[in-house]
Enzyme design. Structure first.
Site, mmCIF file in Angstrom:
data_model
loop_
_atom_site.group_PDB
_atom_site.id
_atom_site.type_symbol
_atom_site.label_atom_id
_atom_site.label_comp_id
_atom_site.label_asym_id
_atom_site.label_seq_id
_atom_site.Cartn_x
_atom_site.Cartn_y
_atom_site.Cartn_z
ATOM 1 N N HIS A 111 89.606 -71.877 90.472
ATOM 2 C CA HIS A 111 90.202 -73.208 90.417
ATOM 3 C C HIS A 111 91.460 -73.302 91.273
ATOM 4 O O HIS A 111 92.260 -72.367 91.324
ATOM 5 C CB HIS A 111 90.552 -73.579 88.973
ATOM 6 C CG HIS A 111 89.360 -73.792 88.110
ATOM 7 N ND1 HIS A 111 89.204 -73.182 86.884
ATOM 8 C CD2 HIS A 111 88.250 -74.554 88.288
ATOM 9 C CE1 HIS A 111 88.055 -73.562 86.341
ATOM 10 N NE2 HIS A 111 87.458 -74.397 87.180
ATOM 11 N N GLU A 128 80.419 -76.196 90.381
ATOM 12 C CA GLU A 128 79.862 -74.987 89.767
ATOM 13 C C GLU A 128 79.209 -74.076 90.810
ATOM 14 O O GLU A 128 79.301 -72.847 90.718
ATOM 15 C CB GLU A 128 78.863 -75.365 88.670
ATOM 16 C CG GLU A 128 79.465 -76.114 87.492
ATOM 17 C CD GLU A 128 80.618 -75.362 86.830
ATOM 18 O OE1 GLU A 128 80.636 -74.109 86.864
ATOM 19 O OE2 GLU A 128 81.520 -76.038 86.293
#
Length: 428
Positions: A160, A151
């Protein structure tokens, strides 16, 4: 604390409206936690908050969305002390390996406001329109240091790995097994928008989701690696990899700090931006110049079966290795214990390896423990395994692995209980 709305097709809502739902199953990654507490369907790709205007890349390209270092942050006054410790550990990891630094200061704007919200989520990069940029970490998120590191990487500017525009060359998604409310979590970025720094696809990236992410039938994969050796390397969060660290260093121009330092680091390592006299080494390597084996974790100092250098001959040899946690309850370690072995052969030879057995908690995604083989490019994550079914072929024979040169690296990681294994090896 204000939290801006998030926007993507067919969904306009506010995070204030997200139901808390039931608590997450412990010790999974951020995507699982968000799905189980009922927030995943409100977040882009499962754990990303977005504002109306955004540019989607593996890492951000816009200079105005990179943080001026040190990145200012604050903890909500009710943020648990144990969770705070996990955040500081994750920040320390990034600071030791890169030039990225952090400074706690709630009176500087903009800054990152870390709080115990619903699920684990972040914005990607600095959001100029926000005075306080939210980073939500409910308690389940902080069971695992590298879920927190994931995070924080979003906050610093990472998207991602499995969202790369070129991902179809490396993985395929079985949408028939994806929770229908979460199919958008596998959105792919276009090549025009993508900035993945021309880096190789990293199955083991801390930014990659696991093989069974958002599965309806948890006995079947959702993500299939085109190269099946890497099926269990995806998303197990053992650590942020050498490639993750290198990309962070590129994103924040950290290499400029050591521009005048001679690179004496071996195996693809490079001078550490935090201390140019030291090296950032690929996983499994250590020493002043990455010339030796990476030291075992502190908890393994009394484990005589942890780590070492083995010499391969043309006669098959066997060895037993183990990594142990001393954790035998429902809790797991936030950061795995680890051991490394180097198997060496004479120049001109390669090394043939068969894993005879693995004794470990077994899961499809190897999210607790894993055995890793590095056989060629040591800067990349190698195949990982945690069950006997991963190491046997369809004829119930051990799979045979072969290094590309006279060195193979074996890594063992454990967050729960122990991982024992037996290997047979020889020079060929």
């Amino acid at each position: 604390m204000q939290i801006l709305p998030i926007f993507f097709p067919l969904l306009i809502t506010s995070l204030h409206a997200i139901p808390r739902g039931r608590r997450a199953v412990r010790n999974r990654n951020e995507g699982d936690i968000n799905s189980l507490v009922g927030v995943g369907q409100y977040l882009y790709q499962g754990d990303i908050a977005v504002v109306k205007s955004r540019a989607r890349r593996a890492v951000i390209r816009q200079k105005h969305k990179k943080w001026k270092l040190p990145m200012p942050y604050s903890f909500d006054r009710n943020f648990p002390s144990r969770s705070r410790q996990r955040v500081l550990e994750a920040m320390q990891f990034w600071s030791e390996k890169t030039c990225v630094t952090f400074h706690e200061n709630r009176y500087v704007y903009p800054h990152v406001s870390i709080f115990e919200g619903n699920g684990c989520w972040s914005f990607v990069g600095k959001q100029p329109s926000l005075r306080e940029q939210s980073l939500s970490l409910e308690r389940s998120c902080t069971d695992h240091t590298f879920v927190v590191a994931h995070e924080i990487a979003h906050t610093l500017g990472f998207y991602h790995e499995h969202a790369r525009g070129d991902r179809d060359q490396f993985i395929s998604i079985d949408y028939s097994n994806v929770n229908p409310n979460l199919t958008f979590a596998f959105a792919k970025e276009s090549e025009k928008q993508l900035d993945h720094q021309e880096a190789a696809y990293e199955y083991g990236s801390v930014m990659h989701y696991s093989v069974d992410q958002f599965a309806v039938n948890t006995n079947r994969p959702v993500i299939y690696a085109r190269d099946q050796k890497f099926a269990q390397a995806m998303g197990n969060r053992m650590r942020a990899t050498f490639q993750d660290v290198s990309r962070m260093n590129v994103l924040y121009n950290c290499h400029e700090r050591c521009a005048n330092t001679l690179n004496r680091c071996q195996q693809g390592g490079y001078p550490a931006p935090s201390d140019c006299s030291q090296c950032v080494c690929p996983d499994g390597f250590g020493g002043n110049f990455c010339e030796t084996i990476e030291a075992h974790s502190v908890g393994q100092k009394d484990n005589s079966d942890c780590g070492g250098v083995l010499w391969a001959s043309e006669t098959s040899q066997t060895f037993y290795g183990a990594v142990r946690t001393r954790v035998h309850s429902n809790s797991v370690l936030p950061t795995p214990e680890h051991c490394f072995w180097h198997i060496r052969a004479s120049q001109g030879k390669s090394i043939e390896i068969q894993i005879k057995n693995i004794i470990s908690p077994c899961s499809m995604s190897c999210s607790f423990n894993a055995l890793e083989l590095k056989l060629s490019n040591f800067t990349m994550t190698g195949p990982r395994f945690c069950c006997d079914e991963h190491i046997y072929n369809r004829y119930s024979q051990p799979k045979v692995f072969q290094s590309e040169g006279p060195l193979a690296v074996i890594g063992a990681y454990a967050r729960y209980d122990y991982l024992d294994f037996n290997i047979e090896y020889r020079a060929v």
